[in-house]
Structure formats: structure tokens, C-alpha cells
Design an enzyme around this catalytic site. Sequence first.
Site, PDB file in Angstrom:
ATOM      1  N   PHE A 126       0.893  -1.101   0.004  1.00  0.00           N
ATOM      2  CA  PHE A 126      -0.182   0.000   0.034  1.00  0.00           C
ATOM      3  C   PHE A 126       0.767   1.479  -0.057  1.00  0.00           C
ATOM      4  CE2 PHE A 126      -2.766   3.156   1.591  1.00  0.00           C
ATOM      5  CZ  PHE A 126      -3.890   3.183   1.452  1.00  0.00           C
ATOM      6  N   LEU A 127       0.819   2.027  -0.898  1.00  0.00           N
ATOM      7  CA  LEU A 127       1.574   3.097  -1.252  1.00  0.00           C
ATOM      8  C   LEU A 127       1.207   4.353  -1.708  1.00  0.00           C
ATOM      9  CD1 LEU A 127       4.629   4.084  -0.854  1.00  0.00           C
ATOM     10  CD2 LEU A 127       5.149   3.365  -3.024  1.00  0.00           C
ATOM     11  N   ASN A 164       2.993  -2.321   8.833  1.00  0.00           N
ATOM     12  CA  ASN A 164       3.900  -1.424   9.557  1.00  0.00           C
ATOM     13  C   ASN A 164       3.047  -0.734  10.610  1.00  0.00           C
ATOM     14  OD1 ASN A 164       3.212   0.741   8.359  1.00  0.00           O
ATOM     15  ND2 ASN A 164       5.045   0.944   7.131  1.00  0.00           N
ATOM     16  N   GLU A 214      -1.195  -7.662   4.849  1.00  0.00           N
ATOM     17  CA  GLU A 214       0.025  -8.661   4.926  1.00  0.00           C
ATOM     18  C   GLU A 214       1.083  -7.738   5.602  1.00  0.00           C
ATOM     19  OE1 GLU A 214       3.525 -10.716   2.076  1.00  0.00           O
ATOM     20  OE2 GLU A 214       1.896  -9.529   1.067  1.00  0.00           O
TER      21      GLU A 214
END
Length: 374
Positions: A220-221, A258, A255
Amino acid sequence: MSARDFKPETWTSTANEALKISIVGENAIQFPPLFTYPIYGESEKIYGYKDLVIHLAFDSIAFKPYVNVKYSAKLEDNDVINVEEKLLSFLPKNDVIVKDEAKWVDSFMEEQKNHSLPDGFKTISEYSLGGEEFVVYKANLIDNYARMMHHRVQIFSLLFIEAANYIDEDDSNWDIFWLLNKKTKQLIGFVTTYKYWHYLGAKPFDENTDKKFRAKISQFLVFPPYQNKGHGSCFYDAIVQFWLKDESITEITVEDPNEAFDDLRDRNDLQRLRKMGFDATLRKHSELPDEFLESSRKSFKLEERQFKRLLEMLLLLNHSPSFELEVKKRLFIKNYDALSGIDPEEAKQALQNSFLLVRDDYSRILDSLNISEA
């Protein structure tokens, strides 16, 4: 040569500082990577160059890559890596312009002139933010344009997501979600997702009912120039809402998130459950039977760990007497082996300490949403 030229530090560069990433639109925005170890090694040091600067640039729409490596001197040593070749090995072959900036500008300007998304890009959501309109698309990697775009942007996963790897693009279970500015067509971010077949038992399998899947967010970015503006929450919520409407999806997972993504996920999931009335439903229950909790979890398509965290946060918010019991029960089960091997009083104190840490963390998340404990 001066005496300084014989010092190792003269010829050693920190890769995270040497690599300059730029996204070029009306203006060029430059920023450093968070990680370079997937490209330049665990130490993130580059030896053998003086005054090393590695330019890696992309245009803001088609993300055509450009590389230009500069230095004032290089050691003639077999142990000195070819910095340019190393970087190019992680970029799409035959799709990178090297050194010739004018050629690169002409190339991406030509691409932008004819820029349009193919039919394989399906609109799933739109939202407004900061006076601008944004669109979320979904495309499978069997689409040639989606695959080309992913080749260009996938290096951002290595540079900004710890322990990320390139995905297997030949696996048709991978879908990519793309976030674009509706007016300018600028690419704001992307999310790689995967669908796992979910075995629901022998009866549905034998009856050959429609297949069900777990949907996983993998990478995811939101690109750095667009971060801290609210796009992450809007993007995440768009994907989750899409999966909630998809009857083939039974559970939504993430997944190895962070801490920053965990917080984003907690905030958005918590707000969604409150909007769907789960907060009010909990207030009506003096007890929390397993059947009720499991049916609720399935209706929200949440994995067990995430559902329990959200449940506990809502119990804290409601000042429920069940809050401490639910948290300590979960912590005891999770740490049973460690707790059972020590003195009962020490175990009790350790459990209490862990409970207080969890409570404080939940309070921090609730405070970030301006939700006061009821």
C-alpha cells in the site's frame, strides 16, 4: 591527490542520501528513499565513488523512468559495483531513459499527449479532497497497460516498504488499485492486492457453490509528495468498501502491516464499524456470546485479530466492564506458555502491565479520531 583521498570515507556514500528520487509535474518534487538495501545491500553504503549522486526521476502521469548517475571520481577496483547497472536491474528493461534528459522529457510528453486508461481499468470509487477530485481504479495484471505501469512503479515498493519484494505478475490473482487525480491524471499511489481461495467446509465444496476468497492488501503506497493529506484513508476505505460489496470476498486481510499502516487501518475500520451501528449494538449486550461476536466479525469481513482489536477499542470507548476481561483473556491465551512458566503473582503483574500498554495504545488511537471515551 591529497591525503584525504586515501581515507575510505572519501569514497563511501550513504545510499539513502546519494539516491535522489523526483516526480516531475508542473514542478519537480525531490525526496529521499526510506530504504535502499534491496538494491545496494544491507549496509546501504556504496564504496568507490566520490561525490556520488544518483538521480531517479519519473513524470507524474505515465511514470516513465529516467536515471542519471553522477560522480567526480571512481576507483578502479574490481570490488566497486556499477551503481547505474545495479539500479537499472530493478527497473523495466528497455523502458528507461539514461542520462539524456531531453529525450526523456520528449518521451513522457508524447505519452501524456495520448494518455487514456484502457477498458481493463474499472472505476470503483471517487472522492473529493482539498478542493480536487480523485478516482480509484482496479486493474488485473493480465491487462498490458496495468502490467507496464506496475513495472514502472514497483521499485517504489522496495524503496518505501520495508521487506517488500516484487510480486509474481504471472499470477492472475493479483489486482492493482490505482489512485489518480481526476483532472490532471497524475498518479497518486497504488495498492497491490491478492485473492486467496477460502475453503468454507466440505458441504459448500461438494455442492460446487460459487468460490469464496480472502482478499489481502499486500503493498500500500501513496507517493511521498501526496502523503499526509488524507489520501491514505480515502484510498483504503475505497478498497474495503469495494470488497464489502463483493459477495465472493469473505474476509479482508493485510500482509505484515507496519505501525503507521496499522494505525491507518485501525482508525478507518473503527469509524466504519461505528457508522454501521456496531458501537450501539455493543451497548445493548451485557454479555458477549461467542456466536454473536463471530457472526458480527463475518458480516464486517474482518480477520479475527483485527476484529478483536476493534471490539476492545469500542468496549473501552463505551466504558464497558467487559473491556478489561476481553483484553486480558486475549493476552493470556496469546502468552499462555510464557505466563504458565513463572510465579502466579509475577504472571498476574505481567498480564496487568501488558493490559495497561494495550489500553494506552487504544486511547491514543481514539484520541487521534477526537473520540472521547463515553
